[in-house]
Scaffold this motif. Structure first.
Motif, short mmCIF file in Angstrom:
data_model
loop_
_atom_site.label_atom_id
_atom_site.label_comp_id
_atom_site.label_asym_id
_atom_site.label_seq_id
_atom_site.Cartn_x
_atom_site.Cartn_y
_atom_site.Cartn_z
N ILE A 3 0.84 -1.20 0.00
CA ILE A 3 0.00 0.00 0.00
C ILE A 3 0.87 1.25 0.00
O ILE A 3 0.62 2.19 -0.77
CB ILE A 3 -0.94 -0.02 1.22
N PHE A 4 1.92 1.24 0.83
CA PHE A 4 2.81 2.40 0.90
C PHE A 4 3.47 2.66 -0.45
O PHE A 4 3.49 3.80 -0.94
CB PHE A 4 3.87 2.19 1.98
N PHE A 9 4.20 5.43 -5.82
CA PHE A 9 4.03 5.43 -7.27
C PHE A 9 2.99 6.47 -7.69
O PHE A 9 3.20 7.24 -8.65
CB PHE A 9 3.62 4.04 -7.76
N LEU A 10 1.85 6.50 -6.98
CA LEU A 10 0.78 7.44 -7.31
C LEU A 10 1.26 8.88 -7.15
O LEU A 10 0.96 9.75 -8.00
CB LEU A 10 -0.43 7.17 -6.42
N SER A 11 2.02 9.15 -6.12
CA SER A 11 2.52 10.51 -5.86
C SER A 11 3.47 10.96 -6.97
O SER A 11 3.40 12.10 -7.46
CB SER A 11 3.22 10.57 -4.50
N ILE A 12 4.38 10.07 -7.37
CA ILE A 12 5.31 10.39 -8.47
C ILE A 12 4.53 10.65 -9.75
O ILE A 12 4.82 11.60 -10.50
CB ILE A 12 6.32 9.25 -8.67
N TYR A 102 2.92 14.58 -1.00
CA TYR A 102 1.81 13.75 -1.47
C TYR A 102 1.79 12.38 -0.79
O TYR A 102 0.74 11.89 -0.36
CB TYR A 102 1.88 13.57 -2.99
N ILE A 103 2.95 11.75 -0.69
CA ILE A 103 3.03 10.44 -0.02
C ILE A 103 2.52 10.56 1.41
O ILE A 103 1.75 9.71 1.89
CB ILE A 103 4.48 9.92 -0.02
N ALA A 104 2.94 11.62 2.09
CA ALA A 104 2.52 11.82 3.49
C ALA A 104 1.02 12.10 3.59
O ALA A 104 0.36 11.65 4.54
CB ALA A 104 3.32 12.97 4.11
N ILE A 105 0.46 12.83 2.62
CA ILE A 105 -0.99 13.10 2.63
C ILE A 105 -1.78 11.80 2.48
O ILE A 105 -2.71 11.53 3.25
CB ILE A 105 -1.35 14.10 1.50
#
Length: 534
Positions: A3-4, A9-12, A102-105
Motif C-alpha cells: 500500500i505504501f 508510485f501514485l505521488s510520483i 503527497y506520499i505523506a498526505i
C-alpha cells in the motif's frame, strides 16, 4: 508495504507533469514559503549545520532581520532544505519535496481511516478521495501554499485523535495533543479552522445522551491543555512579538470575494466524487454510526459557510485573518474522505473493489486534467514560466513584508530594503562603509561626522534584538515606526545587531520540553501497564 509503495508510485505519477518542460512558479505563496526554507539552506551552506533554524532572516526577505520563523515556523519545510543540500538542482529538490508531501498526505489519511474502520480497503478509499480531491490539487499546484499543503498531512491525524476522544478510546487523547501541536507549528490558519471544528464537534457530546459525555469532554480539555504546552514555545514568541509591535501587517482580503460558488465546488474545490459521497451517506444513513451522521451534517454546514451565500461581510473585521473562506474546503474534503471510509464498509467485497477502482481512475484523471490546465495556463496566482537554472534565484527572493508594524509599511519599506543608515538619518552627516549579514547578525560600519548622537537603524525592533557599538552593548530605543534607535560616538562606529532568544522564549522552550517528556513518559507507562495486565 504494498500500500505504501502504491502511494509512492501514485505521488510520483501525479507530480510527473511538472518534471517536463519549463517550470511554472508562483511569485506569491510559493515564493514566500520557499524563501523561508532558503534562509535555512543558505545558513547551512555557509558551513554550520547548527544554523538550521535561524531566528531572523538575514539572507532572505530583504535581509533586514525579519523574524519570519516566529510568525510562521520553519520546521515542516526542513525536508526541502535537506533534499536541496543533497541534490544540486533546486527545481528537482522542489519536485521531490512535492512527491514526499503527497506520499505523506495519502499515508496519513490511510492510517486515520484504517485505524477507525479496521478496513484496508476503507483506508485506501479515504486516502485516494482525500489526496486526489480538487481542492488539494489546486492548493498544491496552483495556489502553491506550502504551509497549507503541509497542514493537509497533519489534519487526518487530528481527526483520528478527535474521533478517539468522541466515540473511541478516549484514553488515547494524546494523539490529538501531538497532532494539534504539530498543526500550530505548520499552519496557524488551518489550526484555527480545526479548532473551530473541534468546538462544533463538542455539540455531539451534548446532544448524544451518553453517560460518558462529561468524561470525554474532560479528556478533550486535557488534550487541548497538553497541545498548548507542547507548542507554547512558538505561541509565546508570537505573542511577545505581537505585543511589542501593537499590531502586525498581514495581507487582508475582502472575505466575501474569496468564497465558493457553484462552479468552484464542481471544479477547484470538491469535484464530482464528493457530492456523490454525501448523497450516498443519506441513502445509507441508518448504517452510519451517530458520530458519522453528525459529521455529515457538519460537512453540509461547512459547505454553506464556505459559499458566497454566507454573509461574510458581517464578520469581516472579526475573521479577516482567515483571508479566504474557501479554506473551509480543507475540512469539507477531510470529512468527506472520512465519511467515504465509513460508507464503503457497508458494501459487498466485489462492490468495494469496483468502487475503489472507479474512484482511483476518476480521481487520478481529475488531478492530471487539473495539473495540465495549471501547467499550460499559468495565469492565476501570479504564476510564470522560468528556466530551471533560475529557480533558486527567483524562489529565494520573496520581498513580502508581512509581520512588520501595521500601517508602517509605506513609511519604512524603502529604508528596510536599502540597508542604508545615511538614508535612515538623512539630516545627519553619516557615511556608510559597509553592511553585511550572517547567522542572527547584521553589521554596519559607518563614519559619524557629527558629535555623539542617536541614530535610527534600517531595522525593525523585535524582542530579542541586542545592539553593540564598537563591541560594547548599548541601550535600544524604538522610534515611531518601530525602527531601532541607538547612541553612537563621533567617528568610526562598528554597529552589530544580534538576535538572542528572550527569557520568555526560553521559558516556553522549557515548558514545551517538560510537557513532551512528561507525555512520552505517560504513554510508555500506560502501554507497559496495559501489556502487564494483558
Amino acid at each position: 508495504m504494498i500500500i505504501f509503495f502504491s502511494f509512492v508510485f501514485l505521488s510520483i505519477f501525479l507530480v510527473s507533469p511538472y518534471a517536463f518542460g519549463k517550470p511554472v512558479v508562483s511569485l506569491n505563496d510559493m515564493n514566500f514559503h520557499l524563501s523561508r526554507a532558503y534562509e535555512s539552506y543558505f545558513q547551512i551552506n555557509n558551513g554550520n549545520i547548527f544554523h538550521l533554524i535561524p531566528d531572523i532572516n538575514t539572507k532572505t526577505f530583504g535581509s533586514f532581520g525579519l523574524p519570519i520563523n516566529s510568525f510562521y515556523p520553519l520546521y515542516m519545510m526542513l525536508p526541502f532544505v535537506f533534499i536541496h543540500l543533497l541534490i544540486h538542482s533546486a527545481y528537482a529538490s522542489y519536485l521531490i519535496f512535492l512527491v514526499i508531501i503527497y506520499i505523506a498526505i495519502f499515508s496519513s489519511m490511510y492510517i486515520a481511516s484504517y485505524k477507525i474502520t479496521k478496513s484496508k480497503i476503507a483506508g485506501i478509499f479515504s486516502a485516494v478521495i482525500y489526496g486526489c480531491c480538487p481542492w488539494i490539487t489546486y492548493d498544491m499546484f496552483e495556489g502553491r501554499d506550502f504551509g497549507e499543503n503541509l497542514a493537509f498531512i497533519v489534519i487526518p491525524i487530528c481527526l483520528y485523535g478527535l474521533y478517539q476522544i468522541m466515540v473511541g478510546n478516549y484514553k488515547k487523547w494524546y494523539i490529538l495533543s501531538f497532532a494539534m501541536a504539530l498543526l500550530v507549528l505548520t499552519h496557524i490558519v488551518t489550526f484555527t479552522l480545526f479548532l473551530f471544528f473541534i468546538l462544533i464537534s463538542c455539540g455531539f457530546l451534548i446532544i448524544n445522551k451518553n453517560n460518558e459525555g462529561l468524561l470525554r469532554l474532560k479528556y478533550l480539555l486535557i488534550a487541548g491543555i497538553t497541545a498548548f504546552g507542547l507548542s507554547i514555545f512558538d505561541i509565546i514568541t508570537l505573542f511577545q512579538n505581537y505585543k511589542s509591535l501593537g499590531s502586525i501587517s498581514i495581507h487582508i482580503f475582502q472575505l466575501s470575494q474569496y468564497t465558493n460558488n457553484f462552479s468552484d465546488m464542481l471544479t477547484n474545490r470538491f469535484g464530482i466524487i464528493e457530492p456523490i459521497i454525501l448523497i450516498l451517506s443519506f441513502i445509507y444513513w441508518k448504517k452510519l454510526n451517530s458520530f458519522t451522521k453528525y459529521l455529515v451534517l457538519v460537512t453540509l454546514a461547512f459547505v454553506f459557510i464556505s459559499s458566497n451565500q454566507f454573509p461574510w461581510d458581517v464578520f469581516q473585521n472579526y475573521l479577516k485573518f482567515l483571508q479566504c473562506p474557501w479554506r473551509f474546503s480543507t475540512l469539507i474534503n477531510l470529512l468527506v474522505a472520512f465519511i467515504a471510509g465509513q460508507l464503503i464498509k457497508n458494501f459487498k467485497i466485489k462492490t468495494k473493489y469496483l468502487l475503489l477502482i472507479g474512484t482511483i481512475l476518476v480521481s487520478v484523471s481529475s488531478v492530471l486534467t487539473l495539473n495540465m490546465q495549471f501547467k499550460h495556463n499559468p495565469t492565476a496566482n501570479n504564476s510564470i514560466y522560468i528556466n530551471k537554472e533560475n529557480f533558486e534565484k527567483i524562489e529565494s527572493s520573496s520581498n513580502v513584508i508581512d509581520y512588520i508594524p501595521e500601517n508602517d509599511g509605506s513609511n519604512v519599506t524603502d529604508l528596510l530594503f536599502a540597508h542604508s543608515i545615511p538614508k535612515s538619518n538623512s539630516k545627519k552627516q553619516i557615511t556608510q562603509r559597509n553592511w553585511k549579514t550572517s547567522y542572527n547578525r547584521i553589521e554596519y560600519t559607518i563614519n559619524n561626522k557629527n558629535k555623539d548622537t542617536n541614530i535610527n537603524l534600517p531595522n525593525i525592533y523585535y524582542p530579542g534584538y541586542h545592539a553593540l557599538v564598537n563591541n560594547k552593548e548599548v541601550p535600544i530605543s524604538v522610534d515611531k515606526h518601530h525602527l531601532i534607535s541607538i547612541p553612537i560616538k563621533h567617528g568610526i562606529n562598528k554597529i552589530t545587531l544580534i538576535y538572542k532568544k528572550t527569557l520568555l522564549t526560553l521559558i516556553g522552550i522549557l515548558i514545551s520540553l517538560l510537557t513532551f517528556i512528561s507525555l512520552i513518559t505517560y504513554i510508555i507507562k500506560k502501554n507497559h501497564f496495559s501489556n502487564t495486565n494483558n
